[in-house]
Scaffold this active site. Sequence first.
Site, PDB file in Angstrom:
ATOM      1  N   CYS A 118       3.217   1.696   6.663  1.00 47.32           N
ATOM      2  CA  CYS A 118       3.706   1.534   5.286  1.00 47.32           C
ATOM      3  C   CYS A 118       5.224   1.321   5.222  1.00 47.32           C
ATOM      4  O   CYS A 118       5.755   1.005   4.163  1.00 47.32           O
ATOM      5  CB  CYS A 118       3.305   2.745   4.451  1.00 47.32           C
ATOM      6  SG  CYS A 118       1.523   2.984   4.449  1.00 47.32           S
ATOM      7  N   HIS A 260       7.558   2.619  -1.638  1.00 41.66           N
ATOM      8  CA  HIS A 260       6.209   2.322  -1.162  1.00 41.66           C
ATOM      9  C   HIS A 260       5.221   2.989  -2.124  1.00 41.66           C
ATOM     10  O   HIS A 260       5.350   4.172  -2.445  1.00 41.66           O
ATOM     11  CB  HIS A 260       6.051   2.841   0.270  1.00 41.66           C
ATOM     12  CG  HIS A 260       4.629   2.932   0.695  1.00 41.66           C
ATOM     13  ND1 HIS A 260       3.765   1.881   0.578  1.00 41.66           N
ATOM     14  CD2 HIS A 260       3.909   3.967   1.212  1.00 41.66           C
ATOM     15  CE1 HIS A 260       2.570   2.259   1.004  1.00 41.66           C
ATOM     16  NE2 HIS A 260       2.640   3.513   1.399  1.00 41.66           N
ATOM     17  N   ASN A 290      -2.781   2.252  -2.515  1.00 43.23           N
ATOM     18  CA  ASN A 290      -1.782   2.145  -1.448  1.00 43.23           C
ATOM     19  C   ASN A 290      -2.148   0.936  -0.581  1.00 43.23           C
ATOM     20  O   ASN A 290      -3.127   0.968   0.148  1.00 43.23           O
ATOM     21  CB  ASN A 290      -1.800   3.441  -0.631  1.00 43.23           C
ATOM     22  CG  ASN A 290      -0.855   3.412   0.555  1.00 43.23           C
ATOM     23  OD1 ASN A 290      -0.352   2.353   0.946  1.00 43.23           O
ATOM     24  ND2 ASN A 290      -0.617   4.569   1.145  1.00 43.23           N
TER      25      ASN A 290
END
Length: 336
Positions: A118, A260, A290
């Site tokens: 990520c 993020h 996500n």
Amino acid sequence: MKSFMLQGAKILATGSAVPDSSLNNYQISRIVKTSDEWISTRTGIKERRILTGDNKSVVDLAVLASRKALNKASLHPSEINLIILATSSPNDLFGSASRVQSKIGAINAVAFDLTAACSGFVLGIVTATQFLQNCKYRNILLIGADVLSKWIDWSDRSTCILFGDAAGAIVIQSCSIEDNSVLDFQLDTDGDYANYLSILYQQELNPHPELNLYQGSFKYVYMNGKEVYKFAVSQVPLSILKCLNSLNIKVNDIDWLLLHQANERILMAVAEKLSINSNKIIANLNKYGNTSAASIPLALDEALQQGKISNNDIIVIAGFGAGLTWGTVVVQWKSS
Ligand code: COA
């Protein structure tokens, strides 16, 4: 950083792509014991996009996002010198960037994958910027793309509720030092905690014991949610502050906080720790979950399309995730 810079780096255009197929919290509650209420209050996620269909891979999403960014930048693919594909879910362990290069016809581009989960997109901006600021390349296509749905255990309610598939791309170009928009960065890694979040390779078979030959396969996403949460909320504000201090920029000068898109509670907690008003947070994770390396460019592209970001706005971008890796890039947006 400025003192080593021979020229600047400027984000020319963005593009993004998500699969058509969506999966909402109610649908997930039919496959694991959970509820829309639990997922929404703990994560802020309502639905996510999932790549379906035979032979569809991260490359398809990356190609779509790249074409959109190139069109907006009015660049022919042959003008791209370098393609960086930030992904942890390639369809080829040797790398998928070269497939993207071939499919979009970027015949003059070098292409490689960057694996940092990520944090991949933040590390990608920093990597691309080095090539531009030292005058090596003129045009770089940076893509963040992941299809973690293929690496999820769909019977594990602690992880399957979180992730979605997407790709985001930016074209970043060299420019005069006065127009430089990637102001500085701060990167960190702590491998002591790699086991908090992983997709591990596991040895399984030994087809020829006498030769000590082993074979195995990759497992599903494993996550210690509580520890990852604590890590993000404690380390990301420190990373941002270090970066702002090195630039002599005050928290009040920040126009946008683009983190993020892991979890709404993490976004709010980081903003609160830094005393940043929540209306400066860029967030779209309610719709996409996500999306790992794609989450930052996807949210940036959407914010630009909504006309949120203006010339000279200061955008603090921070990524965090498996590794553990985390990092901040401070961008001053330059409209073209
Ligand atoms: N639905 C319903 N209940 C669930 C559930 C789900 N999807 N997942 C876990 N639970 C249960 C647990 O089994 C536990 O039950 P118990 O108390 O009976 O044992 C309870 O809910 C609490 O679980 P816990 O793991 O402590 O929840 P939490 O408050 O830490 O929230 C996360 C879980 C994953 C939402 C949270 O830890 C988180 O957001 N972590 C960060 C994850 C992340 O962002 N990762 C990516 C970083 S790049």
